[in-house]
Design an enzyme around this catalytic site. Structure first.
Site, mmCIF file in Angstrom:
data_model
loop_
_atom_site.group_PDB
_atom_site.id
_atom_site.type_symbol
_atom_site.label_atom_id
_atom_site.label_comp_id
_atom_site.label_asym_id
_atom_site.label_seq_id
_atom_site.Cartn_x
_atom_site.Cartn_y
_atom_site.Cartn_z
ATOM 1 N N THR A 67 1.174 -1.105 0.441
ATOM 2 C CA THR A 67 0.090 0.260 0.166
ATOM 3 C C THR A 67 0.773 0.583 0.048
ATOM 4 O O THR A 67 1.964 0.843 -0.077
ATOM 5 C CB THR A 67 -0.542 -0.200 1.083
ATOM 6 O OG1 THR A 67 -1.431 1.215 1.068
ATOM 7 C CG2 THR A 67 -0.126 -0.518 2.532
ATOM 8 N N LYS A 71 3.702 1.546 -4.113
ATOM 9 C CA LYS A 71 3.061 0.717 -4.814
ATOM 10 C C LYS A 71 3.597 1.137 -6.238
ATOM 11 O O LYS A 71 3.627 -0.740 -6.788
ATOM 12 C CB LYS A 71 1.479 1.148 -5.011
ATOM 13 C CG LYS A 71 0.764 0.548 -4.010
ATOM 14 C CD LYS A 71 -0.876 0.885 -4.547
ATOM 15 C CE LYS A 71 -1.869 0.411 -2.817
ATOM 16 N NZ LYS A 71 -3.081 1.205 -3.486
ATOM 17 N N ASN A 91 -0.117 -3.818 -6.435
ATOM 18 C CA ASN A 91 -1.030 -3.824 -5.031
ATOM 19 C C ASN A 91 -0.553 -5.630 -4.250
ATOM 20 O O ASN A 91 -1.032 -5.603 -3.120
ATOM 21 C CB ASN A 91 -1.951 -3.183 -4.696
ATOM 22 C CG ASN A 91 -3.141 -4.264 -5.289
ATOM 23 O OD1 ASN A 91 -2.785 -5.126 -6.232
ATOM 24 N ND2 ASN A 91 -4.081 -4.210 -4.107
ATOM 25 N N ASP A 102 -6.412 -3.726 -6.683
ATOM 26 C CA ASP A 102 -7.651 -2.847 -7.580
ATOM 27 C C ASP A 102 -8.260 -2.334 -8.385
ATOM 28 O O ASP A 102 -9.514 -2.299 -8.565
ATOM 29 C CB ASP A 102 -6.643 -1.079 -6.980
ATOM 30 C CG ASP A 102 -6.126 -1.287 -5.213
ATOM 31 O OD1 ASP A 102 -6.590 -1.815 -4.396
ATOM 32 O OD2 ASP A 102 -5.044 -0.597 -5.311
ATOM 33 N N GLU A 151 -1.042 20.744 -13.384
ATOM 34 C CA GLU A 151 -0.195 20.167 -13.298
ATOM 35 C C GLU A 151 0.139 19.097 -13.035
ATOM 36 O O GLU A 151 0.631 18.236 -14.050
ATOM 37 C CB GLU A 151 0.644 20.979 -12.895
ATOM 38 C CG GLU A 151 1.277 22.231 -13.519
ATOM 39 C CD GLU A 151 -0.063 23.439 -12.488
ATOM 40 O OE1 GLU A 151 0.060 24.826 -12.859
ATOM 41 O OE2 GLU A 151 -0.740 23.188 -11.997
ATOM 42 N N GLN A 231 -11.319 -6.252 -3.406
ATOM 43 C CA GLN A 231 -8.890 -5.951 -3.450
ATOM 44 C C GLN A 231 -8.703 -7.616 -3.205
ATOM 45 O O GLN A 231 -8.194 -8.615 -3.383
ATOM 46 C CB GLN A 231 -8.686 -4.714 -3.768
ATOM 47 C CG GLN A 231 -8.804 -4.583 -2.677
ATOM 48 C CD GLN A 231 -6.683 -4.764 -1.547
ATOM 49 O OE1 GLN A 231 -6.401 -4.873 -2.020
ATOM 50 N NE2 GLN A 231 -7.242 -4.759 -0.546
#
Length: 260
Positions: A67, A71, A91, A102, A151, A231
């Protein structure tokens, strides 16, 4: 009660500042319910120690979850499956290979919840948004990102365009699917809560302000706890070829008052 012996498999989640994680509770309950001789721990590792410790964990554990904030960092220590090469993050690890459950969780939950959709707006451009972007794009959705820092969203869009996914920046609020991938469910303005499905990655509380507002409008929802549990169960299928039903895990977490 789990009886630990020399045959007990060691698994766990690797992250930094993760005392909140529900993963040990989820997996240890599941292992016990399924009769799997395994124990699942949380490995809270400081950034400066990550490389040294993680390399060892990959070798001595039967399986791992990864996590925030590792990752992406973890990818260099495993064989990269096609999907994590595309997403740029993993993950789950098993037998030296990296996976992204996920992605699997979001893809399956969305497919179960709605039949057709064309446009998806994702709020946030951080690590959590990646799995959602790839899952929804692979389901045929046109993706738009709305992020506080334009950005950062543009940087992510440029990176993903090289992988064949075109993303619009701050282009539309109205969409068939609305996703909050930020830690703040109030980040999504009320006027953007529309369409066929609203997804919120936040899982404490389970019914966030965003989920409440969506449900009050009759919109279908996927909450963060559903994603977390799905997940986790997808990871167990990779490790052991089986898992509990999501509903059984959720019921346990409520009974233990680990979620509310």
């Amino acid at each position: 009660m789990l009886e630990i012996n020399y045959n007990t498999k060691l698994l766990g989640v690797v992250g930094e500042n993760i005392p909140y994680t529900l993963s040990p509770a989820i997996h240890n309950f599941s292992f016990q319910s399924l009769g799997i001789n395994a124990v699942y721990l949380a490995f809270d590792i400081k950034k400066k120690d990550f490389d040294q410790i993680f390399r060892g964990l990959v070798k001595i554990t039967y399986g791992l979850n990864v996590t925030i904030p590792y990752k992406e960092d973890a990818m260099k220590y495993v064989e990269q499956t096609d999907i994590i090469k595309r997403i740029g993050a993993l993950n789950t690890i098993f037998e030296g290979k990296g996976y992204n459950t996920d992605y699997l969780a979001i893809k399956s939950l969305v497919s179960e919840r709605v039949d057709s959709f064309n446009t998806c707006t994702i709020f946030g451009a951080g690590g959590a948004s990646r799995a959602a972007i790839f899952a929804l794009a692979d389901l045929g959705c046109s993706i738009s990102i709305i992020n506080r820092t334009k950005e950062k969203a543009e940087k992510l869009a440029n990176e993903l365009e090289e992988k064949g996914i075109k993303i619009k920046i701050n282009s539309y609020c109205n969409a068939d699917i609305i996703v909050n991938s930020t830690p703040n469910s109030d980040f999504v303005p009320d006027e953007c809560i529309n369409g066929k499905l609203v997804i919120d990655f936040v899982y404490k509380p389970v019914v966030t302000s965003l989920i409440k507002k969506a449900q009050s409008k009759g919109i279908k929802t996927i909450n963060g706890l559903e994603i977390l549990v799905r997940q986790a169960m997808e990871a167990e299928k990779i490790w052991f070829g089986k898992s509990l039903e999501d509903e059984e895990v959720v019921k346990y977490l409520y009974a233990r008052k680990l979620v509310w």
